[in-house]
Scaffold this motif. Structure first.
Motif, short mmCIF file in Angstrom:
data_model
loop_
_atom_site.label_atom_id
_atom_site.label_comp_id
_atom_site.label_asym_id
_atom_site.label_seq_id
_atom_site.Cartn_x
_atom_site.Cartn_y
_atom_site.Cartn_z
N GLN A 81 1.18 -1.68 0.35
CA GLN A 81 -0.02 0.13 -0.14
C GLN A 81 1.18 1.45 0.12
O GLN A 81 0.72 2.60 -0.63
N HIS A 82 1.77 1.26 1.25
CA HIS A 82 2.64 2.50 0.70
C HIS A 82 3.57 2.75 -0.16
O HIS A 82 3.88 3.99 -0.37
N LEU A 85 0.84 3.15 -4.76
CA LEU A 85 0.38 4.59 -3.88
C LEU A 85 1.46 5.20 -4.51
O LEU A 85 0.96 6.64 -4.43
N VAL A 90 0.96 5.00 -10.40
CA VAL A 90 -0.39 5.14 -10.11
C VAL A 90 -0.46 6.61 -9.21
O VAL A 90 -2.34 6.66 -9.08
N LYS A 91 0.10 7.23 -8.77
CA LYS A 91 0.14 8.35 -8.41
C LYS A 91 -0.75 9.33 -9.17
O LYS A 91 -1.48 10.20 -8.54
N CYS A 94 -4.36 8.67 -9.21
CA CYS A 94 -5.01 8.94 -7.94
C CYS A 94 -5.31 10.85 -8.07
O CYS A 94 -6.31 10.74 -7.49
N SER A 102 -5.94 13.91 -3.55
CA SER A 102 -5.56 12.22 -3.51
C SER A 102 -4.17 12.53 -2.43
O SER A 102 -3.35 10.62 -1.72
N TYR A 106 -3.69 8.65 -0.07
CA TYR A 106 -2.65 7.83 0.58
C TYR A 106 -2.44 7.93 1.87
O TYR A 106 -1.53 6.84 1.80
N THR A 109 -5.76 5.51 3.73
CA THR A 109 -4.90 4.23 2.95
C THR A 109 -3.91 3.76 4.31
O THR A 109 -4.08 2.50 4.29
N THR A 110 -3.02 5.00 4.17
CA THR A 110 -1.75 3.98 4.98
C THR A 110 -1.99 3.99 6.18
O THR A 110 -1.71 3.26 7.36
#
Length: 275
Positions: A81-82, A85, A90-91, A94, A102, A106, A109-110
């Protein structure tokens, strides 16, 4: 005065949710990494490991292997995940989907990934400890020393995050600037600052390494956590000479700002504009 739109309210609420989730997760992470393990030593609770069991037997134990597998899976899940993203393709996706949120997405979700890791983490009590300080008087003094050093490390981490523009780190500043029509705050920074932000993903590497490894009792599950996160932090730390020079210069300017008298406020403002 510009009117407040539904979109502005939505952005502000989303940023507030991110801030609360990160704050709560941060407090839980401090307790998970530092104070729970140290307090366990001071409280005289059940031992975290079984020194009577040799490593050759422990590493063939199904309970131990299952706990190791679960813990490694949780660590891989968090790092995916870390890192995923933060990966540029992917960045960009997002950024296109969430826009100014965005960075908040991030961070949120972290926080979720960390909560999953802490909630489902499996302590390994059926294997020996790598070390355990149990002889008097160090069985009391060493946990107290660890507690003090951990407290100082977390205080330094909080200070660094505040100096490092914490609202921007969480995506709150981006939302604030968007609502006021000021654009991306990162683009308003100097080229050297943008370069630093691109290289420095974890500004508190040394302090985190200290709290990961400095404990009076070091069981097998803690070894997994410390080794995995240490390697992850070191790989993500890519500062070069120009970044270090810029950081030293900014540190000197911050110290001058805090030590300057009130009459020097104009000079301090000029210093701040060059950051």
């Amino acid at each position: 005065m510009a009117s407040v739109t539904f979109r502005d309210c939505f952005l502000c609420v989303s940023a507030l949710i991110t801030f609360v989730s990160v704050f709560v997760t941060g407090a839980d992470f401090v307790r998970f990494v530092s104070f729970r393990a140290i307090y366990h030593n001071l409280s005289g609770a059940a031992p975290l490991c079984r020194d009577s069991v040799p490593w050759s037997v422990a590493l063939r134990d199904g309970v131990v292997l299952k706990a190791v597998a679960v813990d490694v899976f949780l660590l891989v899940l968090f790092s995916l995940q870390h890192s995923l993203l933060a990966w540029t393709p992917v960045k960009q996706v997002c950024q296109n989907v969430f826009g100014v949120l965005s960075r908040s997405v991030y961070c949120f979700t972290t926080a979720v990934a960390l909560q999953i890791l802490m909630h489902y983490w499996q302590p390994i009590t059926s294997a020996p400890c790598l070390w355990s300080v149990r002889d008097a008087p160090w069985d009391i003094w060493f946990p107290l020393i660890c507690f003090i050093l951990h407290f100082l490390c977390w205080a330094i981490i909080c200070s660094i995050l505040l100096i490092f523009d914490y609202p921007e780190l969480l995506g709150i500043k981006q939302v604030y600037y968007e609502c006021l029509g000021l654009g991306d705050p990162l683009l308003l920074k100097s080229e050297r600052a943008q370069r630093l932000y691109a290289h420095l993903r974890h500004p508190v590497c040394v302090e985190l390494l200290t709290v990961l490894w400095l404990l009076p009792t070091f069981p097998l599950d803690r070894l997994l956590l410390a080794v995995y996160l240490s390697v992850y932090l070191i790989l993500a730390h890519s500062l070069d000479t120009q970044d270090c020079t810029y950081l030293r210069r900014q540190l000197r300017s911050k110290l001058q700002l805090f030590s300057a008298p009130l009459e020097g406020s104009d000079q301090s403002n000029n210093t701040h504009k060059t950051d």
